[in-house]
Design an enzyme around this catalytic site. Structure first.
Site, mmCIF file in Angstrom:
data_model
loop_
_atom_site.group_PDB
_atom_site.id
_atom_site.type_symbol
_atom_site.label_atom_id
_atom_site.label_comp_id
_atom_site.label_asym_id
_atom_site.label_seq_id
_atom_site.Cartn_x
_atom_site.Cartn_y
_atom_site.Cartn_z
ATOM 1 C CD GLU B 60 23.153 21.809 -0.278
ATOM 2 O OE1 GLU B 60 23.786 20.834 -0.740
ATOM 3 O OE2 GLU B 60 22.550 21.770 0.810
ATOM 4 C CG HIS B 129 25.218 25.919 11.066
ATOM 5 N ND1 HIS B 129 25.905 24.815 11.502
ATOM 6 C CD2 HIS B 129 24.083 25.449 10.486
ATOM 7 C CE1 HIS B 129 25.209 23.721 11.214
ATOM 8 N NE2 HIS B 129 24.109 24.072 10.595
#
Lengths: 409, 339
Positions: B60, B129
């Site tokens: 990322e 999540h």
């Protein structure tokens, strides 16, 4: 299997601390001219020996030796030498100004001028350098206006960065010099992305990124190397191994176990270990890597072995963590002296020429600093107060508008 | 007019911008050939070629760093971070670089990047999540933070975000991808096709950043919400019968402060709803602003209904989620409070 009764944690120490004799045996030097030079288009797999070698051109007599010896016009050598001398004169002068309280902070690049100046002369005007705070030589080699540097260092009314950055965190897009930040390793990925964008666009521009050896420990460097490898980005990733990151020696970034150039091997990239105080070797290595990049062969990692002669910045005293004699004992010498010796030996230069150059650079710096002081030293003049609220966004939102009104009264 | 769910609307926005702007490109984990784990980039690599929409390493920080470099070059990258929970390795790049590049270089360089990332709970994603990290971006000077609540808004806001020359964090409420979830997990999933905001034009349109939307007019109390909570707040108003004015902020930065203050000055009461934890959340800023701007109009303490100050727990997802019952209770408390 051998087992110790108890484990012990290894905490590395440098080869010499204050009071010790400087010891540079770990550099494993070899004579100039010995390291082979593969053709730039060679596959990386066929040059896995190079990260453990040392590309050197200039020998102790100033003669260019071996396959890396570049053909450089004498005019380019003169420009390079002039930029290095100017960088040193500028650094010394501004360092003294900081000590006089005329600015807050300064960082010299003394001893490392070659690795900024030579690449600046290799790269084209459309290319982009992603510098650290120790690469002002790149701008000196491109005749960036000295007064703009001084005004930035004073954060005064004519500071091109509007008083927003600490001294030396320059930005000069028109000179191929990306915005510097104090964060370590945070722009190496930008260099890779910029180079990817050039390739994506079908252009011929390449990028050059600098980091110090201490920054190799940052995760962002692994990320950038991964992207550079995966997408064959036309970028040169340069590590200035100047032995010290403030008081942390190169071993704290893993330098005791292998060379920094050898990081390239795990990525499948070419890695060069280069005498960073040898103007000709730096020039040749960067030209070689640039040729690979422009031939769509992707990235090269280069470790420049050099030495940070001065402290990290005006804020540290190197006598507290390394021997005072260490800079003078560095076996790769001084980049200015070495290029000067070479040019004199080659008949392009003389001691008298050099003395005149040093005097001229000192005078230019002195005169420019005076001009900058007339605009204002730190705190004496400033950019307009309201400009503090500009450039947060392309156009300010209500917060900057309201707060600016509050400040301006 | 075609009907789209939120994923289709996002896909349509990307499609429109790929065809309009030759310097726009998409990359991220699994977004190329496969089309993304939530299918947001489905078919785009096939239609425009891998050069315009390609896969990135699982990195990322590397994705955002290279996007900034591309933006500085003059391209317009739109990147996907697969879950907002995984954006933190890139946080340094967003905070120290993307947000400040224009400022620190005095306009020499800037980062016109859009970072799309699904956020929020309601899909049994546990603490890895489900999180809602909007406050840590809204707090950063130099970033814009956008959160749509309908397919129509998602497309128009995403196009506006891509066209921005400043970095934009585009948080997608993943529980809304398939339908306007109102906070009742026990009921069957309502598809977007029954909702008017699923009518999405095929072509180009932009919703300017910084414009809130009054999704339900009312006189009794103002509800400030965004993302999934816009639908939860409307459900709570319907279930309590309270004449609430529900404002969908749509962009947290820049905030449409005028719409917020006009409404609170009218109703005199304010309930703030978000799914993220309460302490230091975006609701704290809203509460402070409403107090500063509307104090003499307030007839009741400002209420906040939020996720609890714990990570998002897997088994207790619906106890954590601030559903219509909790919002309804706060609405009642707020309208019944006497000054």
């Amino acid at each position: 299997m051998l087992r110790n009764a108890r484990l012990s944690l290894h905490i590395p120490e440098p080869s010499a601390r204050p009071g010790d004799r400087p010891d540079f045996r770990h550099l494993a030097l070899r004579p100039a001219g010995e390291t082979r030079r593969p053709e730039p288009e060679s596959p990386a797999a066929e040059m896995r020996d190079l990260p453990y070698e040392l590309v050197r051109v200039l020998d102790d007599q100033g003669q260019a030796q071996g396959p890396w010896a570049p053909l450089i016009p004498s005019e380019t050598l003169r420009r390079g030498l002039a930029a290095m001398v100017l960088t040193r004169a500028f650094d010394d002068r501004i360092f003294r100004l900081q000590r006089q309280g005329k600015t807050s902070f300064y960082m010299r690049s003394t001893g490392e001028e070659a690795l900024s100046v030579a690449p600046s002369l290799v790269l084209d005007t459309g290319d982009m350098c992603f510098p650290t705070y120790r690469n002002v030589g790149f701008l000196m080699a491109r005749d960036y206006p000295l007064l703009d540097l001084v005004n930035q260092i004073f954060s005064n009314a004519r500071d091109p960065l509007k008083g927003r950055q600490m001294p030396v965190l320059y930005s000069a897009r028109d000179y191929g010099f990306y915005s510097v930040s104090g964060n370590l390793g945070s722009r190496i990925g930008h260099a890779v992305g910029w180079a990817m964008a050039s390739a994506w666009s079908g252009d011929d521009k390449i990028a050059l990124a600098y980091i110090g050896e201490g920054t190799v420990a940052e995760g962002a460097v692994h990320e950038a190397l991964t992207f550079a490898t995966v997408y064959h980005a036309p970028v040169i990733l340069a590590i200035s191994n100047n032995q010290w990151a403030i008081s942390s020696f190169h071993g704290l970034a893993g330098g005791n176990e292998t060379t920094f150039a050898a990081r390239a091997l795990a990525y499948g990239l070419p890695g060069l270990r280069v005498d960073g105080n040898d103007f000709l070797a730096v020039h040749a290595a960067v030209a070689w890597a640039a040729e690979r990049a422009r031939s769509n062969l992707g990235a090269t990692l280069i470790e420049f072995v050099t030495y940070r002669t001065s402290g990290h910045s005006t804020s540290d005293d190197p006598a507290r963590y390394r021997p005072d004699e260490e800079p003078a004992a560095f076996p790769l010498g001084d980049p200015v002296e070495r290029l000067k010796t070479h040019m004199i030996a080659a008949g392009h230069w003389s001691e008298a020429d050099h003395d005149a150059l040093v005097r001229d650079c000192d005078e230019r710096v002195r005169a420019t600093v005076k001009e900058g002081e007339a605009v204002g030293t730190l705190g004496v003049t400033k950019p307009p107060l309201g400009s503090m609220f500009e450039d947060v966004f392309k156009t300010p939102d209500w917060r900057q508008i309201r707060q600016r009104r509050e400040v301006e009264g | 007019m075609p009907r789209m769910n939120m994923i289709q609307a996002i896909n349509s926005a990307l499609d429109v911008m790929l065809s309009r702007d030759p310097k726009m490109l998409i990359f991220g984990e699994d977004v190329g050939y496969f089309g993304g784990v939530f299918r947001a980039t489905d078919g785009l690599a096939a239609k425009y070629g891998a050069k315009r929409c390609f896969d990135a390493p699982i990195s990322e920080g590397g994705i955002i760093a290279t996007a900034i470099g591309m933006g500085a070059y003059g391209l317009r990258p739109v990147v996907e971070i697969q879950f907002a929970d995984y954006i933190l390795p890139a946080y340094d790049q967003l905070v120290s670089e993307a947000a400040r590049l224009r400022y620190r270089s005095a306009g020499d360089f800037w980062a016109p990047i859009t970072v799309r990332t699904p956020y929020g709970g309601g899909i049994f994603g546990g603490q890895t999540h489900s999180s809602s990290p909007e406050a840590i971006f809204a707090h950063v000077t130099g970033l814009k933070t956008v959160i749509p609540s309908t397919p129509y808004d998602a497309k128009g806001l995403l196009i506006a975000a891509i066209e921005e020359d400043d970095p934009v964090i585009f948080l997608e409420p993943k529980r809304l991808y398939q339908g306007p979830f109102d906070g009742h997990p026990e009921r069957p999933v309502e598809p977007w096709s029954n909702h008017p905001a699923s009518e999405v034009p095929e072509g180009h349109y932009a919703i300017p950043l910084g414009t809130a939307n009054v999704v339900r007019a009312g006189r009794a109390v103002t509800v400030l919400a965004y993302g999934t909570m816009v639908h939860v707040a409307q459900a709570a108003a319907a279930e309590t019968g309270i004449d609430a004015e529900v404002i969908d902020l749509r962009t947290l930065v820049p905030l449409d402060i005028d719409t917020v203050t006009a409404s609170v000055k009218k109703t005199g009461r304010c309930v703030i709803v978000h799914e993220a934890s309460r302490f230091g959340g975006y609701g704290a800023e809203l509460s402070a602003l409403v107090q500063e701007e509307c104090f003499y109009h307030l007839q009741a303490p400002i209420e906040r209904v939020t996720g609890w100050d714990t990570p998002y727990p897997h088994a207790f997802e619906w106890d954590y989620f601030p559903g219509p019952a909790r919002v309804g209770k706060a609405l009642r408390r707020c309208v019944e409070a006497e000054t």
